[in-house]
Scaffold this active site. Structure first.
Site, PDB file in Angstrom:
ATOM      1  N   SER A 184       0.713  -1.251   0.119  1.00 28.48           N
ATOM      2  CA  SER A 184       0.185   0.222  -0.086  1.00 28.48           C
ATOM      3  C   SER A 184       0.678   0.917  -0.211  1.00 28.48           C
ATOM      4  CB  SER A 184      -0.943  -0.552   1.123  1.00 28.48           C
ATOM      5  OG  SER A 184      -1.539   1.170   1.340  1.00 28.48           O
ATOM      6  N   TYR A 221      -1.994  -1.428  10.643  1.00 28.01           N
ATOM      7  CA  TYR A 221      -2.413  -1.537   9.349  1.00 28.01           C
ATOM      8  C   TYR A 221      -0.669  -1.063   8.218  1.00 28.01           C
ATOM      9  CZ  TYR A 221      -3.944  -0.746   3.902  1.00 28.01           C
ATOM     10  OH  TYR A 221      -4.341  -1.424   2.877  1.00 28.01           O
TER      11      TYR A 221
HETATM   12  P1  NAD Z   1     -11.616  -6.127  -0.648  1.00 23.33           P
HETATM   13  O1  NAD Z   1     -12.080  -6.250   1.650  1.00 23.33           O
HETATM   14  O2  NAD Z   1     -12.267  -6.287  -1.136  1.00 23.33           O
HETATM   15  O3  NAD Z   1     -10.482  -7.542  -0.491  1.00 23.33           O
HETATM   16  C1  NAD Z   1     -10.060  -8.491   0.672  1.00 23.33           C
HETATM   17  C2  NAD Z   1      -9.344 -10.113   0.601  1.00 23.33           C
HETATM   18  O4  NAD Z   1      -9.157 -10.415   0.482  1.00 23.33           O
HETATM   19  C3  NAD Z   1     -10.768 -10.272  -0.137  1.00 23.33           C
HETATM   20  O5  NAD Z   1     -11.139 -11.144  -1.192  1.00 23.33           O
HETATM   21  C4  NAD Z   1     -11.386 -11.287   1.283  1.00 23.33           C
HETATM   22  O6  NAD Z   1     -11.670 -12.540   1.402  1.00 23.33           O
HETATM   23  C5  NAD Z   1      -9.917 -11.519   1.779  1.00 23.33           C
HETATM   24  N1  NAD Z   1     -10.088 -11.904   3.123  1.00 23.33           N
HETATM   25  C6  NAD Z   1      -9.825 -11.410   4.540  1.00 23.33           C
HETATM   26  N2  NAD Z   1      -9.334 -11.595   5.496  1.00 23.33           N
HETATM   27  C7  NAD Z   1      -8.663 -12.727   4.729  1.00 23.33           C
HETATM   28  C8  NAD Z   1      -7.987 -13.778   5.475  1.00 23.33           C
HETATM   29  N3  NAD Z   1      -8.366 -14.064   6.886  1.00 23.33           N
HETATM   30  N4  NAD Z   1      -7.900 -14.666   4.607  1.00 23.33           N
HETATM   31  C9  NAD Z   1      -7.879 -15.041   3.859  1.00 23.33           C
HETATM   32  N5  NAD Z   1      -9.097 -13.873   3.292  1.00 23.33           N
HETATM   33  C10 NAD Z   1      -8.596 -13.106   3.312  1.00 23.33           C
HETATM   34  O7  NAD Z   1     -10.157  -5.216   0.068  1.00 23.33           O
HETATM   35  P2  NAD Z   1      -9.149  -4.462  -1.734  1.00 23.33           P
HETATM   36  O8  NAD Z   1      -9.311  -3.158  -0.800  1.00 23.33           O
HETATM   37  O9  NAD Z   1      -9.048  -5.282  -2.422  1.00 23.33           O
HETATM   38  O10 NAD Z   1      -8.190  -5.072  -0.643  1.00 23.33           O
HETATM   39  C11 NAD Z   1      -6.697  -5.957  -1.211  1.00 23.33           C
HETATM   40  C12 NAD Z   1      -5.522  -5.479  -1.143  1.00 23.33           C
HETATM   41  O11 NAD Z   1      -4.941  -4.814  -0.711  1.00 23.33           O
HETATM   42  C13 NAD Z   1      -5.524  -5.581   1.022  1.00 23.33           C
HETATM   43  O12 NAD Z   1      -3.696  -6.336   1.486  1.00 23.33           O
HETATM   44  C14 NAD Z   1      -5.623  -4.174   1.475  1.00 23.33           C
HETATM   45  O13 NAD Z   1      -4.414  -3.703   1.788  1.00 23.33           O
HETATM   46  C15 NAD Z   1      -4.984  -3.247  -0.255  1.00 23.33           C
HETATM   47  N6  NAD Z   1      -4.628  -2.649  -0.745  1.00 23.33           N
HETATM   48  C16 NAD Z   1      -5.758  -1.830  -0.770  1.00 23.33           C
HETATM   49  C17 NAD Z   1      -5.880  -0.159  -1.218  1.00 23.33           C
HETATM   50  C18 NAD Z   1      -7.664  -0.112  -1.146  1.00 23.33           C
HETATM   51  O14 NAD Z   1      -7.736   1.748  -0.985  1.00 23.33           O
HETATM   52  N7  NAD Z   1      -8.682  -0.338  -1.283  1.00 23.33           N
HETATM   53  C19 NAD Z   1      -5.227   0.138  -1.267  1.00 23.33           C
HETATM   54  C20 NAD Z   1      -3.709   0.282  -1.336  1.00 23.33           C
HETATM   55  C21 NAD Z   1      -3.470  -1.068  -0.377  1.00 23.33           C
END
Ligand code: NAD
Length: 256
Positions: free
Chosen positions: A138, A151
């Protein structure tokens, strides 16, 4: 480009993970999916791209589940060529109010799971002389914000882990890099928009504008499709000597 390769994407039932899984599948990679919630819908979206799919329900906070998932992937497709560590959760509170249980869960899911998948995937990649590990960190792996201690600690940690794996494999065909998105409108971020809207009595649209305006100079969300394209680049021949980078796609957030 990725025909006959297998990619395992953790947390690929939603958001960024699903976007990356689809981008890799569009290049011909077979996909091992993982994550909670609806599985059939996301799996059908990936399969529609003409590749084989598999799914394992491992909870990324549990090392034994992770080991079972890696064994299942090897059983289904021989080995994992591309490992995308993407599963992640968020929790927002000041340090003095931060739940110990949430701290442990975030560190386990957002950081330790990537150590476990990587340690189990690396031997087969090394033996094959080719592999890609892509860690979804991130912009919060590069800079901090208030109320996200676990985080941000985990995301800074995964950027460090990325560099170590890259260095330990630097003379081989195995690369490891991190992707550092700014805001991406997924369920993880919609929860933060909803919390802002409720706290300040704003509409969803005004809370979204405020969220972007606080951090992201482009005032635009990065999309899962754009992040998928970056993952494909890391897997392409042009990415052969890209090692240990933490590449932000953040609308200028970290440039400030
Ligand atoms: P999201 O909530 O849409 O997806 C998260 C995914 O992780 C889902 O498929 C969920 O089922 C899975 N998950 C959660 N806990 C789990 C566990 N214990 N075991 C297995 N699977 C699990 O979120 P997202 O925004 O797509 O996030 C994905 C990644 O991107 C994360 O690592 C997040 O930190 C990172 N990220 C997101 C953003 C943003 O703005 N959305 C920004 C920077 C980084």
């Amino acid at each position: 480009m990725l025909k006959d390769k297998t990619a395992l994407v953790t947390g690929s039932t939603s958001g960024i993970g699903l976007g990356i899984a689809k981008a890799l599948a569009a290049q011909g990679a077979n996909i091992v999916m993982n994550g909670f919630g609806d599985v059939a819908g996301p799996r059908a979206e990936v399969a529609a791209l003409g590749v084989q799919t598999a799914y394992h329900p491992a909870d990324m906070s549990k090392p034994d589940d992770i080991a079972a998932m890696m064994a299942y992937a090897a059983e289904q497709f021989g080995r994992v060529d591309i490992l995308v560590n993407n599963a992640g959760i968020q929790h927002v509170a000041r340090v003095e109010n931060f739940s110990v249980e949430r701290w442990d869960a975030i560190v386990a899911i957002n950081l330790s799971s990537a150590f476990h998948t990587a340690r189990l995937a690396l031997p087969a990649m090394q033996a094959a002389g080719w592999g890609r590990i892509i860690n979804v960190a991130s912009v919060h792996g590069l800079v901090a914000s208030v109320e996200k201690a676990a985080y941000i600690a985990a995301k800074h940690g995964i950027v460090g882990l990325t560099k170590v794996i890259a260095l330990e494999n630097a003379t081989s065909g195995v690369t490891c890099n991190a992707i550092c998105p700014g805001w991406v409108l997924t369920p993880l971020v919609q929860k933060q928009v909803d919390a802002k809207a409720a706290a300040l009595g704003l509409s969803n649209q005004d809370a979204t504008k405020l969220l972007l305006g606080e951090k992201e100079p482009s005032l635009q969300f990065t999309t899962p499709e754009e992040l998928g394209a970056l993952a494909v680049f890391f897997c392409s021949p042009a990415g052969n000597n890209v090692r240990g980078v933490a590449w932000n796609m953040d609308g200028g957030w970290a440039a400030q």
